[in-house]
Write a protein that holds these residues in place. Structure first.
Motif, PDB file in Angstrom:
ATOM      1  N   LEU A  91       1.013  -1.243  -0.045  1.00 59.96           N
ATOM      2  CA  LEU A  91      -0.026  -0.004   0.081  1.00 59.96           C
ATOM      3  C   LEU A  91       0.876   1.296  -0.051  1.00 59.96           C
ATOM      4  O   LEU A  91       0.596   2.147  -0.641  1.00 59.96           O
ATOM      5  CB  LEU A  91      -0.943   0.046   1.004  1.00 59.96           C
ATOM      6  CG  LEU A  91      -2.046  -0.864   1.010  1.00 59.96           C
ATOM      7  CD1 LEU A  91      -2.908  -1.118   2.360  1.00 59.96           C
ATOM      8  CD2 LEU A  91      -3.151  -0.385  -0.011  1.00 59.96           C
ATOM      9  N   GLN A  92       1.802   1.165   0.789  1.00 60.89           N
ATOM     10  CA  GLN A  92       2.861   2.588   0.842  1.00 60.89           C
ATOM     11  C   GLN A  92       3.518   2.554  -0.354  1.00 60.89           C
ATOM     12  O   GLN A  92       3.373   3.716  -0.846  1.00 60.89           O
ATOM     13  CB  GLN A  92       3.749   2.201   2.126  1.00 60.89           C
ATOM     14  CG  GLN A  92       4.756   3.453   2.076  1.00 60.89           C
ATOM     15  CD  GLN A  92       5.787   3.478   3.156  1.00 60.89           C
ATOM     16  OE1 GLN A  92       5.752   2.521   3.720  1.00 60.89           O
ATOM     17  NE2 GLN A  92       6.759   4.098   2.909  1.00 60.89           N
ATOM     18  N   LEU A  93       3.933   1.608  -1.013  1.00 61.49           N
ATOM     19  CA  LEU A  93       4.730   1.724  -2.315  1.00 61.49           C
ATOM     20  C   LEU A  93       3.656   2.253  -3.371  1.00 61.49           C
ATOM     21  O   LEU A  93       4.030   3.218  -4.139  1.00 61.49           O
ATOM     22  CB  LEU A  93       5.506   0.521  -2.764  1.00 61.49           C
ATOM     23  CG  LEU A  93       6.741   0.337  -1.720  1.00 61.49           C
ATOM     24  CD1 LEU A  93       7.234  -1.250  -2.043  1.00 61.49           C
ATOM     25  CD2 LEU A  93       7.735   1.502  -1.610  1.00 61.49           C
ATOM     26  N   ALA A  94       2.397   1.553  -3.481  1.00 60.20           N
ATOM     27  CA  ALA A  94       1.754   1.869  -4.448  1.00 60.20           C
ATOM     28  C   ALA A  94       0.988   3.441  -4.453  1.00 60.20           C
ATOM     29  O   ALA A  94       0.963   4.067  -5.476  1.00 60.20           O
ATOM     30  CB  ALA A  94       0.438   0.975  -4.563  1.00 60.20           C
ATOM     31  N   ALA A  95       1.028   3.903  -3.083  1.00 67.54           N
ATOM     32  CA  ALA A  95       0.568   5.240  -3.132  1.00 67.54           C
ATOM     33  C   ALA A  95       1.553   6.218  -3.122  1.00 67.54           C
ATOM     34  O   ALA A  95       1.462   7.625  -3.151  1.00 67.54           O
ATOM     35  CB  ALA A  95       0.069   5.404  -1.644  1.00 67.54           C
ATOM     36  N   GLY A  96       3.000   5.868  -3.315  1.00 72.92           N
ATOM     37  CA  GLY A  96       4.087   6.740  -3.438  1.00 72.92           C
ATOM     38  C   GLY A  96       4.381   7.199  -2.305  1.00 72.92           C
ATOM     39  O   GLY A  96       5.137   8.547  -2.300  1.00 72.92           O
TER      40      GLY A  96
END
Length: 170
Positions: A62-67
């Motif tokens: 989730l963190q990486l997908a959100a940037g």
């Protein structure tokens, strides 16, 4: 934000794995003393790895997908952000599963038997199942309280800049 925060949850996954290795060695001592059965050790380690490891992987995704440049951006972004909602949902499900495991599926007795291996301060003394249940509830309440406080006190500017920069690059 330091770049290491971008991969915080993946680093926590490594910490979970290292702890599982350390606890496995400590559980062997309890098995040799007859305190825990090998099946109980395996069950507890499986719960540790699947529960905490799965949580780390889900929150990292989730963190990486959100940037986001930091896991703390979950407290800075608006609640309407789908990645914030996803992170909160994943965390709530993890806490609910943890409490169900402790209260419904016998995790309290299992952690109670394993407790001498879980602490270095008092290696000869274990926790009772009641103490384990109280501790589990206090851990969840402290986590929820700290999340609420963080949402009230975090400025969004740092995370907004990181998300904008990620959108330009990605």
């Amino acid at each position: 934000m330091p770049a290491i925060f971008r991969y915080f949850w993946l680093l926590m996954l490594v910490v979970v794995a290292v702890n599982a290795f350390v606890y496995r060695r400590r559980f062997r001592t309890l098995e040799a003393q007859g305190v825990m059965a090998p099946a109980d050790s395996a069950r507890l380690l499986r719960a540790w790895i699947v529960g905490l490891g799965g949580l780390c992987v889900a929150l990292a995704a989730l963190q990486l997908a959100a940037g986001w440049e930091s896991p703390f951006c979950v407290h800075d972004r608006p609640l309407a952000d789908p990645f914030v909602l996803g992170s909160l949902l994943v965390t709530a499900v993890a806490w609910a599963a943890f409490l169900a495991w402790i209260f419904v599926w016998g995790g309290d007795a299992l952690v109670s038997r394993a407790s001498p291996a879980l602490t270095q301060r008092y290696p000869g003394h274990g926790w009772s199942p009641r103490t384990t249940r109280i501790g589990a509830v206090l851990i969840v309440l402290a986590s929820v309280a700290s999340g609420v406080i963080a949402r009230q006190t975090s400025p969004a500017a740092a995370c907004d800049a990181g998300v904008a920069r990620y959108a330009e690059v990605g």
